[in-house]
Motif scaffolding. Structure first.
Motif, PDB file in Angstrom:
ATOM      1  N   ALA A   1      15.578   7.145   7.224  1.00 44.05           N
ATOM      2  CA  ALA A   1      14.904   7.307   5.994  1.00 44.05           C
ATOM      3  C   ALA A   1      13.995   8.581   6.059  1.00 44.05           C
TER       4      ALA A   1
ATOM      5  N   ARG B   1       8.048  -0.921   7.089  1.00 42.20           N
ATOM      6  CA  ARG B   1       7.076  -0.834   8.343  1.00 42.20           C
ATOM      7  C   ARG B   1       6.042  -1.799   8.416  1.00 42.20           C
TER       8      ARG B   1
ATOM      9  N   THR C   1      10.489   6.317   0.186  1.00 35.96           N
ATOM     10  CA  THR C   1       9.238   6.363   0.754  1.00 35.96           C
ATOM     11  C   THR C   1       8.561   5.004   0.630  1.00 35.96           C
TER      12      THR C   1
ATOM     13  N   ASP D   1      10.128   2.407   2.643  1.00 35.96           N
ATOM     14  CA  ASP D   1      10.052   2.703   3.888  1.00 35.96           C
ATOM     15  C   ASP D   1       8.905   2.062   4.385  1.00 35.96           C
TER      16      ASP D   1
ATOM     17  N   PRO E   1      10.945   0.321  10.362  1.00 32.85           N
ATOM     18  CA  PRO E   1      11.368   1.320   9.130  1.00 32.85           C
ATOM     19  C   PRO E   1      12.628   1.375   9.023  1.00 32.85           C
ATOM     20  N   ILE E   2      12.986   2.125   7.977  1.00 33.98           N
ATOM     21  CA  ILE E   2      14.409   2.125   7.488  1.00 33.98           C
ATOM     22  C   ILE E   2      15.051   3.093   8.248  1.00 33.98           C
TER      23      ILE E   2
END
Length: 160
Positions: free
Chosen positions: A41, A31, A24, A27, A37-38
């Motif tokens: 994720a 972002r 988290t 990610d 983002p990943i």
């Protein structure tokens, strides 16, 4: 066996919680800093959350740490209270066992349909099988507790 099983679940939930936290955080950082983002994720976070919730359910049942409201506890005798707790554990075990059957049927359907996650393409049946096992384990421990003698408490709340 109970202690080893409990310890294994504690280690697993700690690992999953750390992975969830790191993923988290990474990610969010991706972002914020890279505006990207990943990939996947969100799917992995969903799976980790599911694992944490169902492992927590088993651990809570093993430890008898469920939240309880004691409206009746002080108004009935200790033997009656022990019987009430046994009935509660038995009913909870039966209800959770029925839920485990429903989850098992769903897991079988997922396996037969060969479902995969939408972004990473991870097969979903192993996760469904693990959830089935964890729900069944929860039912088992409720039923195990229903067959055990409950410790009696004196009026001050200390175990005898």
């Amino acid at each position: 066996m109970n202690q080893a099983f409990q310890r294994a679940l504690e280690i697993a939930v700690a690992f999953f919680l750390c992975a969830l936290m790191l993923l988290t955080g990474a990610d969010v950082a991706a972002r914020y800093f890279f505006n990207r983002p990943i990939p996947g994720a969100f799917e992995l976070i969903e799976m980790l959350m599911g694992a944490i919730v169902y492992i927590g359910l088993v651990l809570t049942t093993v430890r008898r740490d469920h939240i309880a409201v004691d409206l009746v506890d002080k108004r009935i005798s200790p033997p009656a209270l022990g019987g009430l707790k046994r009935v509660n554990d038995l009913l909870s075990g039966v209800i959770v066992a029925i839920s485990a059957l429903g989850v098992a049927w769903q897991a079988q359907s997922i396996y037969q349909s060969d479902l995969h996650s939408s972004i990473l393409g991870i097969p979903l049946w192993p996760a469904a099988a693990v959830v089935t096992f964890l729900v069944a384990a929860t039912a088992f421990f409720f039923l195990l507790h229903a067959g055990q003698r409950q410790p009696q408490q004196n009026p001050q709340g200390a175990h005898r």
